[in-house]
Motif scaffolding. Structure first.
Motif, PDB file in Angstrom:
ATOM      1  N   ALA A  59      31.347  24.573  19.553  1.00 27.79           N
ATOM      2  CA  ALA A  59      30.216  25.460  19.785  1.00 27.79           C
ATOM      3  C   ALA A  59      28.925  24.829  19.298  1.00 27.79           C
ATOM      4  N   ASP A  60      28.750  23.928  18.287  1.00 29.07           N
ATOM      5  CA  ASP A  60      27.713  23.237  17.801  1.00 29.07           C
ATOM      6  C   ASP A  60      27.228  22.048  18.516  1.00 29.07           C
ATOM      7  N   GLY A  61      26.701  22.201  19.632  1.00 28.25           N
ATOM      8  CA  GLY A  61      26.313  21.024  20.480  1.00 28.25           C
ATOM      9  C   GLY A  61      27.083  20.997  21.641  1.00 28.25           C
ATOM     10  N   LEU A  62      26.470  19.978  22.513  1.00 29.60           N
ATOM     11  CA  LEU A  62      27.268  19.945  23.849  1.00 29.60           C
ATOM     12  C   LEU A  62      28.027  18.505  23.825  1.00 29.60           C
ATOM     13  N   GLY A  63      28.159  17.887  22.838  1.00 30.72           N
ATOM     14  CA  GLY A  63      28.718  16.534  22.779  1.00 30.72           C
ATOM     15  C   GLY A  63      27.984  15.478  24.053  1.00 30.72           C
ATOM     16  N   LEU A  64      26.930  15.589  24.194  1.00 26.48           N
ATOM     17  CA  LEU A  64      25.958  14.553  25.034  1.00 26.48           C
ATOM     18  C   LEU A  64      24.743  14.085  24.230  1.00 26.48           C
ATOM     19  N   GLY A  65      24.570  14.159  22.926  1.00 28.13           N
ATOM     20  CA  GLY A  65      23.405  13.874  22.409  1.00 28.13           C
ATOM     21  C   GLY A  65      23.263  12.472  22.362  1.00 28.13           C
ATOM     22  N   LEU A  66      24.330  11.729  21.712  1.00 28.26           N
ATOM     23  CA  LEU A  66      24.369  10.298  21.623  1.00 28.26           C
ATOM     24  C   LEU A  66      24.461   9.454  22.739  1.00 28.26           C
ATOM     25  N   GLN A  90      25.793  27.382  29.928  1.00 29.40           N
ATOM     26  CA  GLN A  90      25.582  26.363  31.175  1.00 29.40           C
ATOM     27  C   GLN A  90      24.363  25.642  31.527  1.00 29.40           C
ATOM     28  N   GLU A  91      23.186  26.482  31.241  1.00 30.51           N
ATOM     29  CA  GLU A  91      21.657  25.810  31.598  1.00 30.51           C
ATOM     30  C   GLU A  91      21.676  24.569  30.782  1.00 30.51           C
ATOM     31  N   ARG A  92      22.084  24.813  29.533  1.00 29.61           N
ATOM     32  CA  ARG A  92      21.829  23.587  28.410  1.00 29.61           C
ATOM     33  C   ARG A  92      22.546  22.550  28.895  1.00 29.61           C
ATOM     34  N   LEU A  93      23.973  22.725  29.380  1.00 32.52           N
ATOM     35  CA  LEU A  93      24.915  21.796  29.627  1.00 32.52           C
ATOM     36  C   LEU A  93      24.070  20.980  30.945  1.00 32.52           C
ATOM     37  N   ILE A  94      23.655  21.794  31.855  1.00 28.65           N
ATOM     38  CA  ILE A  94      23.396  21.113  33.426  1.00 28.65           C
ATOM     39  C   ILE A  94      22.006  20.343  33.007  1.00 28.65           C
ATOM     40  N   GLU A  95      21.109  20.689  32.032  1.00 26.46           N
ATOM     41  CA  GLU A  95      20.034  20.195  31.474  1.00 26.46           C
ATOM     42  C   GLU A  95      20.323  18.995  30.879  1.00 26.46           C
ATOM     43  N   ALA A  96      21.397  18.750  30.050  1.00 27.90           N
ATOM     44  CA  ALA A  96      21.554  17.646  29.452  1.00 27.90           C
ATOM     45  C   ALA A  96      22.302  16.536  30.383  1.00 27.90           C
ATOM     46  N   HIS A 154      35.502  20.401  32.823  1.00 29.80           N
ATOM     47  CA  HIS A 154      36.011  21.558  31.755  1.00 29.80           C
ATOM     48  C   HIS A 154      34.797  22.066  31.172  1.00 29.80           C
ATOM     49  N   GLU A 155      33.638  21.661  30.869  1.00 25.70           N
ATOM     50  CA  GLU A 155      32.817  22.141  30.154  1.00 25.70           C
ATOM     51  C   GLU A 155      31.851  23.140  31.063  1.00 25.70           C
ATOM     52  N   LEU A 156      32.025  22.880  32.247  1.00 24.46           N
ATOM     53  CA  LEU A 156      31.367  23.973  33.304  1.00 24.46           C
ATOM     54  C   LEU A 156      32.169  24.962  33.551  1.00 24.46           C
ATOM     55  N   ARG A 157      33.450  24.934  33.474  1.00 26.27           N
ATOM     56  CA  ARG A 157      34.591  25.817  33.867  1.00 26.27           C
ATOM     57  C   ARG A 157      34.603  26.835  32.684  1.00 26.27           C
ATOM     58  N   ALA A 211      24.438  34.925  27.519  1.00 30.04           N
ATOM     59  CA  ALA A 211      24.754  33.905  26.431  1.00 30.04           C
ATOM     60  C   ALA A 211      25.495  32.715  26.985  1.00 30.04           C
ATOM     61  N   ALA A 212      26.497  33.254  27.906  1.00 29.72           N
ATOM     62  CA  ALA A 212      27.209  31.996  28.407  1.00 29.72           C
ATOM     63  C   ALA A 212      26.486  31.307  29.637  1.00 29.72           C
ATOM     64  N   GLY A 213      25.630  32.056  30.133  1.00 26.90           N
ATOM     65  CA  GLY A 213      24.913  31.366  31.372  1.00 26.90           C
ATOM     66  C   GLY A 213      23.930  30.318  30.715  1.00 26.90           C
ATOM     67  N   GLU A 214      23.172  30.708  29.360  1.00 25.92           N
ATOM     68  CA  GLU A 214      22.453  29.921  28.710  1.00 25.92           C
ATOM     69  C   GLU A 214      23.135  28.766  28.094  1.00 25.92           C
TER      70      GLU A 214
END
Length: 438
Positions: A366-373, A238-244, A197-200, A233-236
């Motif tokens: 929008a604030d964060g990716l939900g993968l931090g913890l 995605q990059e942050r999510l993939i890196e996480a 969902h997050e990547l789509r 901005a949308a691509g960035e």
């Protein structure tokens, strides 16, 4: 075609073991009984004297002599004298009679005991087969359940009944394993669904922006440039999510090597880089960075500290504060990050460490990716660290990560002789400390 030998099952081996033990113990009991009975028979015949005046006498001595033993007696007549030769012959006859009786009795005892032992050996094998079948019945149940198990039937449980013995404990352990596997499969499916969902979402946004720009009849260079910036901005994102996601996978995989890491230095660098954001949010950051060194991966450790501090900054209240502490307790390096914020029920604290999990929402905002913890937990697990989180009574979280202590230093090498014949003492040794730089 080679003939395969019959499979030697555990039941067959237990049966043979029961039968063999009974046969050995029965044979030992038979030997002991044989020896005890044999010692009950008289081995030597004795001569006895009786004073004359009764029914027997011997010449002028006025005594009659007889031989007695095991139900046999040789006795002189009323007026006869028993000579020593007659006495010896009578003793030999009695001895032979007793020996024959003893041999017959012992042979009969041996035959009857052997027959009884054979009957009971066969009976014990049959009983051993039945008992082994009943004892191994739970194992067959576990084996059948394991053979029929699949990803679609992980909700089944054995729920073995009976006394709380080793087999019941094995069944309960198998049920606990199924529960953990079911939870892992469900978490994996949920993670894949959330990640998809997050990547789509960014892809859909990019496609929509591009289609709108292409179908706009009044498009201009400025509007197209604005659309391109939004697509970037949308691509960035995605990059942050993939890196996480890659960081999470790397943390869950474990560490290939461990290097010395200055935990206090890494945490101080991360906190310095977040000072501007803390000021923009109106937060006060307090730090107490005591010396702390661990063995691990510097990049993952820095990511752990950064995610903890970012989480404390984002989930806070205006005018709140965060407290960052490093140091050692009982030789164990630790990192502690506490913050003010909204009140969190203690029952919801563990769920915050799941991927894409927030209070009241499973999707990324929008604030964060939900993968931090979740990355924090994966990195802590990879380092063998103990992660503890508790809800503060006034609101916010207090998260502590305790790392394993450093191994004891290797013994110092023996002093080496110098050219002048002296040796290097302990005060001349040079200590080398390696600090990982992020």
């Amino acid at each position: 075609m080679a003939i395969r030998p019959p499979r030697r099952s555990v039941r067959l081996r237990l049966t043979l073991l029961y039968g063999g033990l009974f046969l050995v113990s029965g044979t030992a009991l038979l030997i002991i009984t044989y020896v005890l009975v044999a010692h009950r028979f008289p081995a030597v015949l004795q001569t006895h004297s009786v004073q004359a005046g009764g029914t027997a006498r011997a010449g002028s001595t006025g005594q009659a002599q007889y031989i007695a033993g095991a139900g046999t007696a040789c006795q002189a007549g009323p007026a006869a004298t028993v000579s020593p030769k007659q006495l010896t012959q009578c003793a030999e006859q009695a001895q032979a009679t007793v020996a024959r009786q003893q041999a017959d009795i012992m042979n009969e005892l041996l035959i009857q005991s052997g027959v009884a032992l054979a009957i009971m050996a066969v009976t014990s094998i049959g009983l051993g087969w039945l008992v082994a079948g009943r004892v191994l019945a739970p194992l067959r149940t576990i084996t059948t359940a394991a053979q029929r198990m699949s990803a679609a039937s992980l909700n089944r449980r054995l729920a073995l009944a009976g006394p709380h013995d080793e087999l019941k404990e094995l069944g309960d352990t198998f049920d606990a394993l199924l529960a953990r596997l079911q939870a892992a499969f469900e978490a994996q499916r949920q993670f894949v669904a959330n990640a998809s969902h997050e990547l789509r979402t960014p892809l859909t946004r990019q496609r929509t922006l591009i289609e709108l720009a292409l179908t706009d009849p009044d498009r201009t260079i400025g509007s197209l440039s604005h659309t391109c910036r939004r697509v970037l901005a949308a691509g960035e994102q995605q990059e942050r999510l993939i890196e996480a996601l890659l960081t999470l996978a790397r943390g869950q995989r474990g560490l290939d090597r461990r290097d010395p890491v200055d935990l206090a230095g890494l945490t101080g660098g991360v906190l310095t880089a977040r000072q501007a954001e803390a000021g923009r949010r109106g937060l006060t950051a307090e730090a107490s960075l005591g010396a702390a060194c661990l063995l691990g991966d510097a990049r993952l450790t820095e990511r752990l500290a950064a995610n903890l501090i970012d989480n404390a900054l984002r989930h806070n209240v205006p005018g709140g504060r965060i407290q960052v502490t490093t140091g050692e307790r009982a030789g164990q390096p630790f990192l502690s990050v506490a913050n003010t914020g909204p009140a969190i029920p203690p029952a919801e604290v563990a769920g915050l460490f799941e991927p894409f999990r927030r209070r009241g929402a499973d999707r990324t905002r929008a604030d964060g990716l939900g993968l931090g913890l979740s990355i924090v937990r994966a990195v802590a697990t990879a380092h063998g660290a103990r992660l503890r989180a508790r809800a503060r009574p006034g609101g916010g979280l207090d998260i502590q990560v305790g790392f394993p202590p450093l191994p004891p230093p290797a013994p110092a090498p023996a002093p080496m002789a110098t050219a002048a014949g002296g040796s290097r003492g302990p005060d001349q040794e040079t200590a080398l400390t390696t600090t990982a730089v992020p």
